[in-house]
Design an enzyme around this catalytic site. Structure first.
Site, PDB file in Angstrom:
ATOM      1  N   HIS A 181      -7.950  49.056  47.845  1.00  0.00           N
ATOM      2  CA  HIS A 181      -6.526  48.759  47.655  1.00  0.00           C
ATOM      3  C   HIS A 181      -6.426  48.189  46.246  1.00  0.00           C
ATOM      4  CE1 HIS A 181      -2.375  47.497  48.738  1.00  0.00           C
ATOM      5  NE2 HIS A 181      -2.627  46.641  47.754  1.00  0.00           N
ATOM      6  N   HIS A 237      -3.923  55.272  48.258  1.00  0.00           N
ATOM      7  CA  HIS A 237      -2.509  55.385  47.868  1.00  0.00           C
ATOM      8  C   HIS A 237      -2.217  55.205  46.374  1.00  0.00           C
ATOM      9  CE1 HIS A 237      -2.961  51.062  48.316  1.00  0.00           C
ATOM     10  NE2 HIS A 237      -2.832  51.072  49.616  1.00  0.00           N
ATOM     11  N   ASP A 310      -1.041  56.325  55.292  1.00  0.00           N
ATOM     12  CA  ASP A 310      -0.920  54.861  55.247  1.00  0.00           C
ATOM     13  C   ASP A 310       0.069  54.378  56.320  1.00  0.00           C
ATOM     14  OD1 ASP A 310      -1.317  52.225  54.675  1.00  0.00           O
ATOM     15  OD2 ASP A 310      -0.478  52.285  52.655  1.00  0.00           O
ATOM     16  N   HIS A 314       5.164  47.944  61.746  1.00  0.00           N
ATOM     17  CA  HIS A 314       5.531  46.533  61.882  1.00  0.00           C
ATOM     18  C   HIS A 314       6.658  46.424  62.900  1.00  0.00           C
ATOM     19  CE1 HIS A 314       3.163  45.293  58.424  1.00  0.00           C
ATOM     20  NE2 HIS A 314       3.665  46.312  57.745  1.00  0.00           N
TER      21      HIS A 314
END
Ligand code: DOR
Ligand code: ZN
Ligand code: ZN
Length: 444
Positions: A181, A237, A310, A314
């Site tokens: 990341h 990403h 990805d 939530h």
């Protein structure tokens, strides 16, 4: 002896061409791809009515949550979302509660996943506290180590340069990739502090903190780490033109680096956040249209190796905050990735064979998912069956994911996954999940 199942009247996507043929499945594996007259007798025959059969999609970047984050997603709902979206194998990220960072925590997740998953699941781990544990984690089946340069998740701080070098060297020795990341912690923290001090708490402040500079700086650091240690680094990403430039020059230097892009970074720009607000807030944030163009170019020139979702579910209340700094970043992606990319194929922006390479073949190679990733005799019968021409509207309220929102909600797409097979079992049929929990295998 008849085989278990024969699929007839299909367009089958091989590595270099699409053939009108049928496919025989026995014991979870593909036993024959051929013209109908040469297929063996079967206990069950299914007419696919000329629809497309793609090798099951492998999504190398998924947050399935579960355990103490089950209110966001769990293995059952997350893998139902995968099956519904035509994804037959997912690779699970370690930023869980508890964090996946030891062989015990990994084996615990595997145990829960084995009972509840509809599709195949493989796992990444964060770095453990002690270097010696890395081998154990890999022997327990982790497919790689995820490292966040933005904040400490797992046993090693992004500021501890010396430990990092040692851990990267160990990853090289164990022949597993380190997934990155890419955001520079020092850069990010100081920018964020400054913005907060000035009372900035809107989306543009978030984008300023999570800047392209911070991303490229971290990618540069990961590349040098790879160069020094020999570890394969996989940049998650990538979101900007400058980022793919750094990856591209590293590749030209012969450094072992691969990278991925998400459908949202390819298809949405920062303007989307103006309309959608925090729903579209993700990290890295959506960038400019120039960045989108650069990502498409990189995709076409093989600088970008794979497409991953990805998938970051939530609870809705975690998205609905006053201040941007309190918002949970990310949104679900498993149910939109394949249709969004099929739409691009329909628009002529990407060839179907490239899409299959980016979403099945290359992920299987990069993360060593053996026996999957293409349609070949002897391989597992993981299949994504697609009606290529069907137009429909994305409706996030119908998601199997617990997170029933998406920046793509309401978008018209062209191309629909109509059936998903995992290990020879039909797990999703016309939008309905019919697979039993446990159909998915734990991939080590
Ligand atoms: O937007 C994001 N969501 N970015 C990350 O790096 C983590 C992820 C999550 O786990 O929610
Ligand atoms: Zn990330
Ligand atoms: Zn992620």
């Amino acid at each position: 002896m008849p085989v278990d199942l024969v699929l007839k009247n299909a367009k089958i996507c091989l590595l270099d061409r699409i053939v009108e043929a049928g496919l025989a499945i026995n014991d979870g594996r593909i036993v024959k791809v051929s013209k109908e007259v040469n297929l063996p007798p079967a206990c069950e025959n299914l007419n696919l009515k000329g629809n497309l059969v793609l090798p099951g999609v492998i999504d190398a970047h998924v947050h399935l949550r579960d355990q103490d984050l089950s209110y966001k997603e769990d293995f059952f709902t997350g893998t139902c979302a995968a099956a519904s979206g035509g994804v037959t194998t997912v690779l699970d990220m370690p930023n869980n509660m508890p964090v996946t960072m030891s062989s015990e925590s990994l084996l615990k997740r595997m145990e829960i996943a084995a009972k509840n998953s509809i599709v195949n699941v493989a796992f990444y781990s964060a770095f453990p506290k002690r270097l010696e544990e890395m081998r154990e984690i890999v022997e327990s089946g982790a497919k790689g180590f995820k490292f966040f340069f933005s904040r400490q998740i797992g046993g090693v701080s992004p500021e501890d340069e010396e430990s990092l070098r040692i851990f990267f060297r160990e990853a090289a020795k164990l022949s597993v990739p380190v997934l990155i990341h890419a955001e520079d912690k020092t850069f990010l923290d100081s920018k964020m502090e400054e913005l907060k001090k000035n009372g900035r708490c809107n989306i543009s402040a978030f984008s300023e903190a999570h800047s392209v500079e911070s991303e490229t700086k971290a990618i540069g650091r990961a590349v040098e780490m790879s160069h020094a240690s020999g570890a394969h680094v996989h940049i998650c990403h990538v979101s900007a033109g400058q980022s793919v430039n750094v990856v591209s020059s590293a590749k030209r230097r012969g450094i072992h680096v691969t990278c991925e892009v998400t459908p949202h970074h390819l298809l949405l720009s920062q303007y989307e956040m103006k309309h959608q607000g925090f729903i579209a807030l993700t990290n890295p944030p959506l960038r400019s249209e120039t960045d989108q163009e650069a990502l498409w170019l990189a995709l076409k020139s093989d600088v970008i190796d794979i497409i991953s979702s990805d998938h970051a579910p939530h609870a809705l209340h975690e998205k609905m905050k006053e201040s941007v700094w309190d918002v949970s970043t990310g949104f679900p992606g498993l149910e939109t990735m394949v249709p969004l990319m099929l739409t691009q194929v329909n628009n002529g922006r990407l060839s179907l064979l490239s899409m299959v390479r980016l979403m099945s073949k290359r992920p299987s190679e990069i993360f060593r998912i053996r026996g999957r990733g293409c349609l070949r005799e002897g391989y597992y019968a993981d299949l994504t069956v697609v009606n290529f021409k069907r137009e429909w509207k994305i409706d996030s309220s119908k998601f199997y994911s617990k997170a029933k929102f998406s920046p793509f909600n309401g978008k018209i797409v062209k191309g629909k996954v109509i059936k998903t097979f995992v290990n020879g079992q039909l797990v999703m049929d016309e939008g309905e999940i019919i697979g039993k929990p446990g159909t998915g295998e734990i991939i080590r």
